[in-house]
Scaffold this motif. Sequence first.
Motif, PDB file in Angstrom:
ATOM      1  N   ARG A 161     -19.135  13.359  -7.465  1.00 14.03           N
ATOM      2  CA  ARG A 161     -19.198  11.900  -7.542  1.00 14.03           C
ATOM      3  C   ARG A 161     -19.468  11.286  -6.174  1.00 14.03           C
ATOM      4  O   ARG A 161     -20.211  10.312  -6.057  1.00 14.03           O
ATOM      5  N   ALA A 162     -18.825  11.859  -5.154  1.00 12.05           N
ATOM      6  CA  ALA A 162     -19.036  11.345  -3.793  1.00 12.05           C
ATOM      7  C   ALA A 162     -20.510  11.436  -3.428  1.00 12.05           C
ATOM      8  O   ALA A 162     -21.091  10.483  -2.899  1.00 12.05           O
ATOM      9  N   ALA A 163     -21.132  12.578  -3.754  1.00 15.65           N
ATOM     10  CA  ALA A 163     -22.555  12.756  -3.433  1.00 15.65           C
ATOM     11  C   ALA A 163     -23.404  11.776  -4.239  1.00 15.65           C
ATOM     12  O   ALA A 163     -24.348  11.179  -3.715  1.00 15.65           O
ATOM     13  N   GLN A 164     -23.058  11.594  -5.521  1.00 11.93           N
ATOM     14  CA  GLN A 164     -23.820  10.656  -6.354  1.00 11.93           C
ATOM     15  C   GLN A 164     -23.742   9.238  -5.810  1.00 11.93           C
ATOM     16  O   GLN A 164     -24.730   8.510  -5.797  1.00 11.93           O
ATOM     17  N   SER A 165     -22.545   8.850  -5.350  1.00 17.26           N
ATOM     18  CA  SER A 165     -22.402   7.489  -4.844  1.00 17.26           C
ATOM     19  C   SER A 165     -23.062   7.336  -3.472  1.00 17.26           C
ATOM     20  O   SER A 165     -23.206   6.226  -2.977  1.00 17.26           O
ATOM     21  N   ILE A 173     -14.883  15.349  -8.004  1.00 12.62           N
ATOM     22  CA  ILE A 173     -14.843  14.238  -7.049  1.00 12.62           C
ATOM     23  C   ILE A 173     -15.913  14.421  -5.972  1.00 12.62           C
ATOM     24  O   ILE A 173     -16.554  13.461  -5.534  1.00 12.62           O
ATOM     25  N   ARG A 174     -16.129  15.682  -5.579  1.00  8.06           N
ATOM     26  CA  ARG A 174     -17.132  15.981  -4.568  1.00  8.06           C
ATOM     27  C   ARG A 174     -18.532  15.610  -5.095  1.00  8.06           C
ATOM     28  O   ARG A 174     -19.363  15.086  -4.361  1.00  8.06           O
TER      29      ARG A 174
END
Lengths: 252, 267
Positions: free
Chosen positions: B166-170, B163-164
Amino acid sequence: MRRVSTSFRAATGIATPVFEDLSLEIGAREFVVFLGPSGCGKTTLLNHVAGFTRPESGSIEVDGRSIRAPGPDRGVIFQQDALMPWLSVVENVEFGLRLRGVAAAVRRRAATEQLARVELAEFAHHKVWELSGGMRQRVSLARALAADPQILLMDEPFGALDALTREQMQTLVLRVWRATEKQVLLVTHDIEEAVFLATDLITMSARPARVLARQRLDFGSRHAAGEPARRIKSDPAFIAMRESVLARLFAP
Amino acid sequence: MIPSPDAPVSRVPGSNLAISIATIVGLLGSWWLVAALAIVPPLYLPGPMAVLAKLRELAVEGYMDATLAQHLGASLQRILFALVAAVFTAIPLGLAIGVNRALRAGVDPLIEFYRPVPPLAYLPLIVIWFGIGEFSKVLLIYLAIFAPVALTTAAGVRSVDPIRIRAAQSLGASRAQVVWHVILPSALPEIVTGVRIGLGAGWSTLVAAELIAATRGVGFVIQSASQFLITDLVVAGIVVIALVAYVLEIGLRLVQRRLAPWWGRVA
Protein backbone atom coordinates in the motif's frame (compact mmCIF):
# COMPACT_ATOMS: atom_id res chain seq x y z
CA MET A 1 -16.19 13.70 1.15
CA ARG A 2 -19.85 13.38 0.38
CA ARG A 3 -22.38 10.84 1.55
CA VAL A 4 -19.93 8.08 2.28
CA SER A 5 -21.38 4.77 3.32
CA THR A 6 -19.43 1.60 3.92
CA SER A 7 -20.38 -1.69 5.43
CA PHE A 8 -18.48 -4.84 6.22
CA ARG A 9 -20.20 -8.05 5.36
CA ALA A 10 -20.06 -10.34 8.34
CA ALA A 11 -19.64 -14.10 7.91
CA THR A 12 -23.35 -14.60 8.55
CA GLY A 13 -24.17 -12.44 5.56
CA ILE A 14 -25.54 -9.57 7.57
CA ALA A 15 -23.96 -6.31 6.58
CA THR A 16 -22.61 -4.25 9.44
CA PRO A 17 -22.59 -0.61 8.54
CA VAL A 18 -19.37 1.18 9.39
CA PHE A 19 -20.82 4.58 8.78
CA GLU A 20 -23.88 5.92 7.12
CA ASP A 21 -24.44 9.20 5.37
CA LEU A 22 -21.24 10.70 6.58
CA SER A 23 -20.77 13.95 4.78
CA LEU A 24 -17.77 16.18 5.31
CA GLU A 25 -16.16 19.07 3.54
CA ILE A 26 -12.58 19.73 4.52
CA GLY A 27 -10.72 22.95 3.87
CA ALA A 28 -7.24 23.24 2.41
CA ARG A 29 -4.32 23.67 4.84
CA GLU A 30 -6.39 22.28 7.71
CA PHE A 31 -4.98 19.87 10.25
CA VAL A 32 -7.95 17.54 10.52
CA VAL A 33 -8.01 14.94 13.28
CA PHE A 34 -10.52 12.11 13.34
CA LEU A 35 -10.94 11.02 16.94
CA GLY A 36 -12.98 8.02 17.92
CA PRO A 37 -12.99 4.74 19.83
CA SER A 38 -11.11 1.77 18.42
CA GLY A 39 -12.97 0.07 15.60
CA CYS A 40 -15.26 3.01 14.90
CA GLY A 41 -14.24 3.15 11.28
CA LYS A 42 -11.82 6.05 11.25
CA THR A 43 -9.11 3.92 9.62
CA THR A 44 -11.69 2.68 7.08
CA LEU A 45 -12.44 6.29 6.25
CA LEU A 46 -8.75 7.09 5.86
CA ASN A 47 -8.30 4.00 3.64
CA HIS A 48 -11.13 5.28 1.44
CA VAL A 49 -9.42 8.64 1.10
CA ALA A 50 -6.11 6.92 0.34
CA GLY A 51 -7.90 4.83 -2.30
CA PHE A 52 -6.91 1.46 -0.82
CA THR A 53 -10.58 0.59 -0.40
CA ARG A 54 -13.75 2.07 -1.84
CA PRO A 55 -16.97 2.93 -0.04
CA GLU A 56 -20.03 0.88 -0.97
CA SER A 57 -21.81 4.02 -1.92
CA GLY A 58 -21.03 7.69 -2.04
CA SER A 59 -17.89 9.33 -3.23
CA ILE A 60 -14.74 10.92 -1.93
CA GLU A 61 -13.40 13.77 -3.94
CA VAL A 62 -10.15 15.66 -3.83
CA ASP A 63 -10.33 18.96 -5.68
CA GLY A 64 -13.50 17.77 -7.38
CA ARG A 65 -11.89 14.59 -8.69
CA SER A 66 -13.37 11.34 -7.46
CA ILE A 67 -10.89 8.94 -5.83
CA ARG A 68 -10.68 5.49 -7.39
CA ALA A 69 -7.19 4.26 -6.52
CA PRO A 70 -4.15 5.17 -4.43
CA GLY A 71 -2.07 7.96 -5.90
CA PRO A 72 0.95 10.14 -5.18
CA ASP A 73 -1.28 13.17 -4.51
CA ARG A 74 -2.17 11.54 -1.17
CA GLY A 75 0.83 10.57 0.94
CA VAL A 76 0.19 7.94 3.62
CA ILE A 77 1.95 7.36 6.92
CA PHE A 78 0.96 4.14 8.65
CA GLN A 79 1.03 3.18 12.32
CA GLN A 80 3.90 0.83 11.64
CA ASP A 81 6.50 2.03 9.25
CA ALA A 82 6.21 0.45 5.82
CA LEU A 83 9.78 1.16 4.77
CA MET A 84 11.77 -1.02 2.41
CA PRO A 85 14.49 -2.66 4.54
CA TRP A 86 16.73 -3.42 1.56
CA LEU A 87 17.05 0.30 0.86
CA SER A 88 19.05 2.82 2.87
CA VAL A 89 17.31 5.72 4.62
CA VAL A 90 17.84 8.17 1.75
CA GLU A 91 16.90 5.53 -0.86
CA ASN A 92 13.64 4.98 1.00
CA VAL A 93 12.90 8.71 0.95
CA GLU A 94 13.51 8.93 -2.80
CA PHE A 95 11.52 5.73 -3.50
CA GLY A 96 8.44 7.55 -4.84
CA LEU A 97 10.55 9.77 -7.08
CA ARG A 98 12.41 6.74 -8.41
CA LEU A 99 9.10 5.09 -9.33
CA ARG A 100 8.24 8.24 -11.26
CA GLY A 101 11.53 8.08 -13.16
CA VAL A 102 13.07 11.22 -11.68
CA ALA A 103 16.80 11.49 -12.45
CA ALA A 104 19.08 10.14 -9.72
CA ALA A 105 20.79 13.43 -8.88
CA VAL A 106 17.50 15.36 -8.74
CA ARG A 107 15.75 12.85 -6.52
CA ARG A 108 18.76 12.55 -4.22
CA ARG A 109 18.72 16.32 -3.71
CA ALA A 110 14.97 16.29 -2.97
CA ALA A 111 15.33 13.36 -0.57
CA THR A 112 18.23 14.98 1.27
CA GLU A 113 16.17 18.14 1.68
CA GLN A 114 13.25 16.19 3.22
CA LEU A 115 15.61 14.24 5.49
CA ALA A 116 16.96 17.53 6.80
CA ARG A 117 13.37 18.64 7.45
CA VAL A 118 12.79 15.63 9.72
CA GLU A 119 16.25 16.08 11.29
CA LEU A 120 17.72 12.86 9.97
CA ALA A 121 20.29 14.27 7.52
CA GLU A 122 23.19 12.53 9.23
CA PHE A 123 21.40 9.14 9.01
CA ALA A 124 20.95 9.23 5.22
CA HIS A 125 23.12 6.19 4.58
CA HIS A 126 22.04 4.10 7.55
CA LYS A 127 20.02 0.94 7.16
CA VAL A 128 16.41 1.54 8.16
CA TRP A 129 16.42 -1.46 10.48
CA GLU A 130 19.19 0.16 12.47
CA LEU A 131 16.90 3.06 13.41
CA SER A 132 14.51 3.41 16.36
CA GLY A 133 10.73 3.38 15.88
CA GLY A 134 10.48 7.16 16.09
CA MET A 135 13.26 7.66 13.57
CA ARG A 136 11.61 5.20 11.19
CA GLN A 137 8.38 7.18 11.39
CA ARG A 138 10.35 10.32 10.55
CA VAL A 139 11.75 8.52 7.49
CA SER A 140 8.16 7.59 6.55
CA LEU A 141 7.17 11.25 6.85
CA ALA A 142 10.14 12.36 4.73
CA ARG A 143 9.28 9.70 2.14
CA ALA A 144 5.70 10.93 1.91
CA LEU A 145 6.84 14.57 1.69
CA ALA A 146 9.41 13.85 -1.04
CA ALA A 147 6.58 12.80 -3.38
CA ASP A 148 5.06 16.27 -2.73
CA PRO A 149 1.45 15.18 -2.08
CA GLN A 150 -1.49 17.57 -1.64
CA ILE A 151 -2.73 15.69 1.41
CA LEU A 152 -0.92 13.80 4.15
CA LEU A 153 -2.90 10.88 5.56
CA MET A 154 -1.73 9.58 8.91
CA ASP A 155 -3.19 6.47 10.49
CA GLU A 156 -2.28 6.53 14.19
CA PRO A 157 1.27 7.45 13.19
CA PHE A 158 2.55 7.70 16.78
CA GLY A 159 0.53 4.79 18.19
CA ALA A 160 3.55 2.50 18.54
CA LEU A 161 5.86 5.12 20.04
CA ASP A 162 6.76 5.90 23.65
CA ALA A 163 5.36 9.04 25.28
CA LEU A 164 8.47 11.18 24.91
CA THR A 165 9.06 10.27 21.27
CA ARG A 166 5.36 10.83 20.63
CA GLU A 167 5.57 14.43 21.88
CA GLN A 168 8.63 15.08 19.74
CA MET A 169 6.83 13.66 16.71
CA GLN A 170 3.78 15.84 17.37
CA THR A 171 5.99 18.91 17.36
CA LEU A 172 7.73 17.78 14.19
CA VAL A 173 4.47 17.06 12.35
CA LEU A 174 3.03 20.45 13.34
CA ARG A 175 6.19 22.18 12.14
CA VAL A 176 6.09 20.29 8.83
CA TRP A 177 2.38 21.07 8.42
CA ARG A 178 2.99 24.77 9.00
CA ALA A 179 6.04 24.92 6.69
CA THR A 180 4.55 22.92 3.80
CA GLU A 181 0.94 24.20 4.15
CA LYS A 182 -0.37 20.76 3.25
CA GLN A 183 -3.73 19.42 4.35
CA VAL A 184 -3.28 16.76 7.03
CA LEU A 185 -5.82 14.06 7.87
CA LEU A 186 -4.79 12.24 11.02
CA VAL A 187 -6.60 9.41 12.76
CA THR A 188 -6.10 8.75 16.47
CA HIS A 189 -7.84 7.42 19.54
CA ASP A 190 -5.63 9.50 21.83
CA ILE A 191 -7.77 12.39 23.06
CA GLU A 192 -4.94 14.64 24.21
CA GLU A 193 -3.12 14.15 20.92
CA ALA A 194 -6.27 14.97 18.96
CA VAL A 195 -6.99 18.17 20.90
CA PHE A 196 -3.35 19.24 20.71
CA LEU A 197 -2.85 18.74 16.97
CA ALA A 198 -6.18 19.57 15.34
CA THR A 199 -7.32 22.79 13.77
CA ASP A 200 -10.43 20.87 12.76
CA LEU A 201 -11.34 18.16 15.27
CA ILE A 202 -13.92 15.60 14.19
CA THR A 203 -15.11 13.37 17.03
CA MET A 204 -16.78 10.17 15.90
CA SER A 205 -19.05 7.73 17.70
CA ALA A 206 -18.70 3.94 17.82
CA ARG A 207 -20.10 1.91 14.96
CA PRO A 208 -22.09 2.84 12.95
CA ALA A 209 -19.95 5.95 13.07
CA ARG A 210 -21.53 9.35 13.16
CA VAL A 211 -19.89 12.71 13.63
CA LEU A 212 -20.51 13.56 17.29
CA ALA A 213 -18.92 16.97 17.10
CA ARG A 214 -16.78 19.12 14.91
CA GLN A 215 -14.71 21.86 16.50
CA ARG A 216 -12.19 24.44 15.44
CA LEU A 217 -9.18 24.45 17.74
CA ASP A 218 -5.96 26.45 17.77
CA PHE A 219 -3.63 24.62 20.17
CA GLY A 220 -1.65 23.09 17.33
CA SER A 221 -1.36 26.41 15.54
CA ARG A 222 -0.12 28.00 18.77
CA HIS A 223 2.53 25.32 19.16
CA ALA A 224 3.55 25.61 15.51
CA ALA A 225 3.90 29.36 16.09
CA GLY A 226 6.37 28.73 18.87
CA GLU A 227 4.50 28.27 22.15
CA PRO A 228 6.02 25.39 24.16
CA ALA A 229 4.06 22.14 24.11
CA ARG A 230 4.06 21.68 27.87
CA ARG A 231 2.71 25.18 28.43
CA ILE A 232 -0.17 24.53 26.02
CA LYS A 233 -0.93 21.11 27.47
CA SER A 234 -1.07 22.54 31.01
CA ASP A 235 -3.15 25.53 29.93
CA PRO A 236 -6.56 25.38 31.70
CA ALA A 237 -8.31 26.00 28.35
CA PHE A 238 -6.55 22.93 26.88
CA ILE A 239 -7.40 20.78 29.90
CA ALA A 240 -11.02 21.88 29.84
CA MET A 241 -11.28 21.09 26.12
CA ARG A 242 -9.64 17.68 26.62
CA GLU A 243 -12.09 16.82 29.40
CA SER A 244 -15.15 17.96 27.46
CA VAL A 245 -14.13 15.90 24.41
CA LEU A 246 -13.52 12.93 26.71
CA ALA A 247 -16.95 13.35 28.32
CA ARG A 248 -18.63 13.53 24.92
CA LEU A 249 -16.80 10.44 23.69
CA PHE A 250 -17.84 8.37 26.69
CA ALA A 251 -21.38 9.73 26.98
CA PRO A 252 -23.86 6.86 26.78
CA MET B 1 12.47 -24.75 35.65
CA ILE B 2 12.75 -21.07 34.95
CA PRO B 3 16.33 -20.08 34.17
CA SER B 4 17.57 -17.39 36.50
CA PRO B 5 18.36 -14.07 34.84
CA ASP B 6 21.98 -14.55 35.80
CA ALA B 7 22.25 -17.93 34.10
CA PRO B 8 24.93 -17.90 31.44
CA VAL B 9 23.40 -17.79 27.96
CA SER B 10 25.55 -19.15 25.18
CA ARG B 11 25.91 -15.94 23.21
CA VAL B 12 29.49 -16.62 22.19
CA PRO B 13 29.37 -17.78 18.55
CA GLY B 14 32.42 -19.94 19.25
CA SER B 15 30.63 -22.04 21.85
CA ASN B 16 28.10 -23.38 19.31
CA LEU B 17 30.91 -24.12 16.89
CA ALA B 18 32.69 -26.03 19.68
CA ILE B 19 29.57 -28.18 20.22
CA SER B 20 29.38 -28.95 16.50
CA ILE B 21 33.05 -29.89 16.38
CA ALA B 22 32.70 -32.07 19.48
CA THR B 23 29.82 -33.97 17.84
CA ILE B 24 31.84 -34.65 14.69
CA VAL B 25 34.96 -35.65 16.64
CA GLY B 26 32.86 -37.94 18.86
CA LEU B 27 31.26 -39.60 15.85
CA LEU B 28 34.59 -40.09 14.06
CA GLY B 29 36.13 -41.40 17.28
CA SER B 30 33.47 -44.04 17.87
CA TRP B 31 33.57 -45.00 14.19
CA TRP B 32 37.32 -45.46 14.43
CA LEU B 33 36.97 -47.43 17.69
CA VAL B 34 34.36 -49.81 16.23
CA ALA B 35 36.58 -50.42 13.20
CA ALA B 36 39.80 -50.78 15.24
CA LEU B 37 38.24 -53.29 17.62
CA ALA B 38 36.94 -55.21 14.57
CA ILE B 39 33.47 -55.48 16.10
CA VAL B 40 31.91 -55.23 12.64
CA PRO B 41 33.55 -56.78 9.56
CA PRO B 42 35.04 -54.13 7.19
CA LEU B 43 32.64 -55.28 4.45
CA TYR B 44 29.81 -53.80 6.53
CA LEU B 45 31.68 -50.89 8.08
CA PRO B 46 35.15 -49.98 6.86
CA GLY B 47 37.18 -47.83 9.27
CA PRO B 48 37.80 -44.12 8.73
CA MET B 49 41.43 -44.78 7.80
CA ALA B 50 40.40 -47.25 5.07
CA VAL B 51 37.89 -44.74 3.71
CA LEU B 52 40.49 -41.97 3.76
CA ALA B 53 42.95 -44.21 1.91
CA LYS B 54 40.24 -45.05 -0.65
CA LEU B 55 39.47 -41.37 -1.03
CA ARG B 56 43.14 -40.64 -1.77
CA GLU B 57 43.21 -43.50 -4.25
CA LEU B 58 40.06 -42.14 -5.91
CA ALA B 59 41.59 -38.70 -6.12
CA VAL B 60 44.95 -39.81 -7.48
CA GLU B 61 44.31 -42.96 -9.50
CA GLY B 62 40.59 -42.56 -10.08
CA TYR B 63 37.84 -45.13 -10.51
CA MET B 64 36.40 -46.48 -13.76
CA ASP B 65 38.62 -44.36 -16.00
CA ALA B 66 37.94 -41.07 -14.22
CA THR B 67 39.49 -39.26 -11.26
CA LEU B 68 37.56 -37.88 -8.32
CA ALA B 69 37.73 -34.40 -9.85
CA GLN B 70 36.19 -35.67 -13.08
CA HIS B 71 33.43 -37.59 -11.26
CA LEU B 72 32.70 -34.62 -9.06
CA GLY B 73 32.82 -32.27 -12.06
CA ALA B 74 30.24 -34.39 -13.91
CA SER B 75 27.91 -34.41 -10.91
CA LEU B 76 28.33 -30.70 -10.17
CA GLN B 77 27.69 -29.83 -13.81
CA ARG B 78 24.37 -31.76 -13.75
CA ILE B 79 23.31 -30.11 -10.49
CA LEU B 80 24.37 -26.68 -11.72
CA PHE B 81 22.48 -26.97 -15.04
CA ALA B 82 19.39 -28.18 -13.21
CA LEU B 83 19.70 -25.41 -10.61
CA VAL B 84 20.10 -22.61 -13.16
CA ALA B 85 17.13 -23.94 -15.16
CA ALA B 86 15.05 -24.18 -11.99
CA VAL B 87 15.97 -20.66 -10.83
CA PHE B 88 15.01 -19.16 -14.20
CA THR B 89 11.68 -21.00 -14.38
CA ALA B 90 10.55 -21.70 -10.81
CA ILE B 91 11.12 -18.19 -9.43
CA PRO B 92 9.05 -16.42 -12.15
CA LEU B 93 6.34 -19.06 -11.83
CA GLY B 94 6.38 -18.78 -8.02
CA LEU B 95 6.07 -14.99 -8.31
CA ALA B 96 3.18 -15.36 -10.74
CA ILE B 97 1.25 -17.87 -8.63
CA GLY B 98 1.94 -15.81 -5.51
CA VAL B 99 0.43 -12.73 -7.14
CA ASN B 100 -2.35 -14.32 -9.15
CA ARG B 101 -4.92 -16.43 -7.30
CA ALA B 102 -6.40 -18.01 -10.43
CA LEU B 103 -3.00 -19.09 -11.69
CA ARG B 104 -2.21 -20.51 -8.27
CA ALA B 105 -5.44 -22.51 -8.30
CA GLY B 106 -4.47 -23.89 -11.70
CA VAL B 107 -0.80 -24.69 -11.10
CA ASP B 108 -0.76 -25.67 -7.42
CA PRO B 109 -2.40 -29.12 -7.91
CA LEU B 110 0.13 -29.96 -10.64
CA ILE B 111 3.11 -29.16 -8.43
CA GLU B 112 1.58 -30.86 -5.40
CA PHE B 113 0.79 -33.92 -7.53
CA TYR B 114 4.34 -34.68 -8.59
CA ARG B 115 6.22 -33.18 -5.62
CA PRO B 116 5.73 -36.04 -3.11
CA VAL B 117 6.46 -38.77 -5.71
CA PRO B 118 10.02 -40.10 -5.25
CA PRO B 119 12.19 -39.39 -8.33
CA LEU B 120 13.01 -43.11 -8.61
CA ALA B 121 9.32 -43.75 -9.25
CA TYR B 122 9.09 -41.53 -12.32
CA LEU B 123 12.64 -42.22 -13.46
CA PRO B 124 11.48 -45.04 -15.84
CA LEU B 125 9.01 -42.66 -17.51
CA ILE B 126 11.71 -40.08 -18.06
CA VAL B 127 13.97 -42.71 -19.62
CA ILE B 128 11.14 -43.92 -21.90
CA TRP B 129 10.32 -40.37 -22.98
CA PHE B 130 13.73 -38.74 -23.16
CA GLY B 131 16.19 -41.63 -23.44
CA ILE B 132 19.31 -42.30 -21.40
CA GLY B 133 21.28 -39.18 -22.30
CA GLU B 134 22.48 -36.28 -20.19
CA PHE B 135 19.16 -34.47 -20.65
CA SER B 136 17.23 -37.09 -18.66
CA LYS B 137 19.70 -36.87 -15.78
CA VAL B 138 19.49 -33.08 -15.60
CA LEU B 139 15.70 -33.17 -16.00
CA LEU B 140 15.32 -35.51 -13.02
CA ILE B 141 17.40 -33.21 -10.79
CA TYR B 142 15.63 -30.14 -12.21
CA LEU B 143 12.22 -31.55 -11.26
CA ALA B 144 13.44 -32.15 -7.71
CA ILE B 145 14.69 -28.56 -7.37
CA PHE B 146 11.76 -26.94 -9.18
CA ALA B 147 8.94 -27.68 -6.73
CA PRO B 148 10.51 -26.34 -3.51
CA VAL B 149 11.80 -23.21 -5.26
CA ALA B 150 8.42 -22.43 -6.86
CA LEU B 151 6.45 -23.16 -3.68
CA THR B 152 8.67 -21.16 -1.31
CA THR B 153 8.76 -18.26 -3.78
CA ALA B 154 4.95 -18.24 -3.89
CA ALA B 155 4.77 -18.46 -0.08
CA GLY B 156 7.31 -15.62 0.19
CA VAL B 157 5.21 -13.47 -2.13
CA ARG B 158 2.07 -14.13 -0.14
CA SER B 159 3.76 -13.23 3.14
CA VAL B 160 4.80 -9.75 1.96
CA ASP B 161 3.41 -7.17 4.36
CA PRO B 162 0.37 -5.66 2.58
CA ILE B 163 1.13 -2.31 4.25
CA ARG B 164 4.41 -2.22 2.33
CA ILE B 165 2.49 -2.72 -0.94
CA ARG B 166 0.00 0.00 0.00
CA ALA B 167 2.84 2.37 0.83
CA ALA B 168 4.31 1.83 -2.64
CA GLN B 169 0.89 2.28 -4.28
CA SER B 170 0.33 5.55 -2.46
CA LEU B 171 3.71 6.69 -3.79
CA GLY B 172 2.42 6.06 -7.30
CA ALA B 173 3.67 2.52 -8.00
CA SER B 174 2.06 0.63 -10.87
CA ARG B 175 1.23 -3.07 -10.55
CA ALA B 176 4.45 -4.06 -12.30
CA GLN B 177 6.46 -1.67 -10.11
CA VAL B 178 4.90 -3.19 -6.98
CA VAL B 179 6.02 -6.65 -8.10
CA TRP B 180 9.52 -5.54 -9.10
CA HIS B 181 10.28 -2.96 -6.38
CA VAL B 182 8.37 -4.37 -3.39
CA ILE B 183 7.28 -8.00 -3.74
CA LEU B 184 10.45 -9.45 -5.30
CA PRO B 185 12.92 -7.87 -2.83
CA SER B 186 10.60 -8.65 0.10
CA ALA B 187 10.37 -12.30 -0.91
CA LEU B 188 14.08 -12.63 -1.70
CA PRO B 189 15.13 -14.22 1.62
CA GLU B 190 12.38 -16.85 1.25
CA ILE B 191 13.41 -17.45 -2.36
CA VAL B 192 16.98 -18.15 -1.25
CA THR B 193 15.61 -20.53 1.39
CA GLY B 194 13.73 -22.26 -1.43
CA VAL B 195 16.96 -22.58 -3.43
CA ARG B 196 18.66 -24.05 -0.36
CA ILE B 197 15.90 -26.62 0.10
CA GLY B 198 15.84 -27.28 -3.65
CA LEU B 199 19.57 -27.85 -3.78
CA GLY B 200 19.25 -30.41 -0.99
CA ALA B 201 16.53 -32.18 -2.97
CA GLY B 202 18.75 -31.98 -6.05
CA TRP B 203 21.63 -33.75 -4.29
CA SER B 204 19.35 -36.48 -3.03
CA THR B 205 18.18 -37.06 -6.59
CA LEU B 206 21.71 -37.11 -8.00
CA VAL B 207 22.32 -40.78 -7.23
CA ALA B 208 19.01 -41.71 -8.86
CA ALA B 209 19.85 -39.57 -11.90
CA GLU B 210 23.22 -41.25 -12.27
CA LEU B 211 21.49 -44.63 -12.35
CA ILE B 212 20.64 -43.73 -15.95
CA ALA B 213 23.55 -45.17 -17.95
CA ALA B 214 26.14 -42.87 -16.40
CA THR B 215 29.88 -43.48 -16.74
CA ARG B 216 30.87 -40.56 -14.52
CA GLY B 217 29.59 -38.87 -11.41
CA VAL B 218 29.85 -39.34 -7.66
CA GLY B 219 26.45 -41.04 -7.60
CA PHE B 220 27.66 -43.43 -10.30
CA VAL B 221 30.78 -44.21 -8.24
CA ILE B 222 28.64 -45.13 -5.21
CA GLN B 223 26.34 -47.41 -7.19
CA SER B 224 29.12 -49.06 -9.11
CA ALA B 225 31.15 -49.61 -5.93
CA SER B 226 28.12 -51.10 -4.17
CA GLN B 227 27.70 -53.64 -6.97
CA PHE B 228 31.30 -54.76 -6.46
CA LEU B 229 30.92 -54.62 -2.66
CA ILE B 230 33.71 -52.00 -2.36
CA THR B 231 32.17 -50.63 0.83
CA ASP B 232 35.00 -48.20 1.63
CA LEU B 233 34.49 -46.55 -1.76
CA VAL B 234 30.72 -46.30 -1.10
CA VAL B 235 31.44 -44.50 2.17
CA ALA B 236 34.06 -42.30 0.47
CA GLY B 237 31.46 -41.27 -2.13
CA ILE B 238 28.92 -40.48 0.58
CA VAL B 239 31.49 -38.33 2.39
CA VAL B 240 32.30 -36.43 -0.81
CA ILE B 241 28.63 -35.68 -1.54
CA ALA B 242 28.01 -34.64 2.06
CA LEU B 243 31.02 -32.32 2.13
CA VAL B 244 30.29 -30.65 -1.20
CA ALA B 245 26.58 -30.21 -0.38
CA TYR B 246 27.50 -28.73 3.01
CA VAL B 247 29.94 -26.26 1.46
CA LEU B 248 27.26 -25.13 -1.03
CA GLU B 249 24.71 -24.77 1.79
CA ILE B 250 27.11 -22.59 3.81
CA GLY B 251 27.74 -20.51 0.68
CA LEU B 252 24.02 -19.98 0.13
CA ARG B 253 23.54 -18.99 3.77
CA LEU B 254 26.22 -16.34 3.30
CA VAL B 255 24.48 -15.16 0.12
CA GLN B 256 21.21 -14.94 2.07
CA ARG B 257 22.78 -12.91 4.84
CA ARG B 258 24.39 -10.64 2.25
CA LEU B 259 21.16 -10.15 0.27
CA ALA B 260 18.85 -9.71 3.23
CA PRO B 261 20.75 -8.55 6.32
CA TRP B 262 17.45 -7.24 7.72
CA TRP B 263 15.87 -10.70 7.74
CA GLY B 264 14.85 -11.74 11.23
CA ARG B 265 15.17 -8.17 12.49
CA VAL B 266 12.10 -6.60 10.90
CA ALA B 267 8.85 -8.14 9.83
